[in-house]
Design an enzyme around this catalytic site. Structure first.
Site, mmCIF file in Angstrom:
data_model
loop_
_atom_site.group_PDB
_atom_site.id
_atom_site.type_symbol
_atom_site.label_atom_id
_atom_site.label_comp_id
_atom_site.label_asym_id
_atom_site.label_seq_id
_atom_site.Cartn_x
_atom_site.Cartn_y
_atom_site.Cartn_z
ATOM 1 C CB CYS A 63 19.754 7.933 -26.330
ATOM 2 S SG CYS A 63 20.619 7.661 -24.915
ATOM 3 C CD GLU A 100 19.629 3.171 -31.878
ATOM 4 O OE1 GLU A 100 18.921 3.725 -31.643
ATOM 5 O OE2 GLU A 100 20.843 3.158 -30.804
#
Length: 271
Positions: free
Chosen positions: A125, A190
């Site tokens: 990630c 995000e």
């Protein structure tokens, strides 16, 4: 355990971004993030691992809520909750890498990490950077940039050679928009590009121990068993994806060897 949060922040736009973040966001989008001072004098980063502090200077892509790049800012600026609470939003990606037995490669984040240390999560990630090769203005070019970033970070975090999982090995499924605090100071806000990869051959995994504490391949049942263990902690975005999407995708992968039916959603899933 950290949890995701409904996004109720100010909507960031090209019109208000300078008013809200004039000293920290570069509206040229691609370029150098503005720095308010040297790292040695940065009270926000005092006491953290030196390499992780250095990585906080990386330049993230600042977005409006429709995933349109409207600026760039340092990783530090993008992950401070005081900025997230004002609506600052950036682009990210999440890699789910499977082996030929359809087992998912997990990583446990290193203790040195500034956000979400020691938590288990999906394979990798991270963030596309504010560079020409990783920033895109439309969905196809943004997906291409996220895939290039994913290959780069698999090498950095897990030591996986780029030739084993090149950008074309990834399948883009969808984007999720979420907000999650890590602690009182740091968090995530995000638009996250979900990327699947199933290499035809086993990949070399040599973790960077400053990034990754542990790794393991798991089946669906083994992952569910991990979720039931109270001593294990998981990143909020990984739990969110698992609870809402992952197991349906995984079923498709096991039954048909592919996830084409879920590929390249145009809309953003708001979590």
């Amino acid at each position: 355990m950290s949890s995701t949060t409904t996004t109720t922040t100010t909507a960031i736009t090209a019109d208000n971004i300078l008013r809200l973040f004039a000293g920290d966001v570069d509206t040229n989008v691609i370029g150098q993030a503005r720095q308010s001072g040297g790292r040695s004098a940065d009270a926000d980063l005092a006491g953290y691992d030196e390499e992780q502090i250095r990585l906080m200077d990386e330049v993230c892509i600042v977005l409006d809520e429709n995933d349109v790049p409207i600026g760039s800012a340092s990783k530090k600026v993008c992950h401070l909750m005081e900025n997230i609470n004002k609506g600052l939003l950036h682009r990210a990606f999440s890699v789910f890498l499977f082996d030929q037995q359809n087992r998912l490669l997990l990583q446990q984040r290193a203790s040195e990490k500034i956000t979400f240390p020691d938590m288990w999560t999906n394979t990798c990630c991270s963030h596309p950077l504010g560079t020409p090769s990783e920033t895109g203005a439309d969905l196809p070019s943004s997906v291409a940039g996220a895939k290039r970033a994913a290959t780069r970070k698999l090498g950095h975090e897990l030591g996986i050679p780029a030739a084993q999982v090149p950008p074309e090995a990834f399948k883009f499924l969808t984007r999720i928009h979420y907000l999650a605090p890590s602690d009182g100071k740091w968090g995530e806000h995000e638009i996250d590009y979900i990327l699947f990869a199933k290499p035809k051959h086993a990949v070399l995994v040599e973790p960077n121990l400053n990034e990754v504490r542990d790794t393991r391949y798991v089946t669906k049942d083994e992952l569910r068993d991990m979720f039931a263990q109270p001593d294990l902690k998981f990143t909020p975005w990984f739990k969110l994806i698992c609870e809402n999407m992952l197991f349906a995708w995984w079923d498709k992968l096991e039954k048909e060897g592919d996830v084409v039916a879920f590929e390249e959603e145009q809309h953003i899933r708001r979590m």
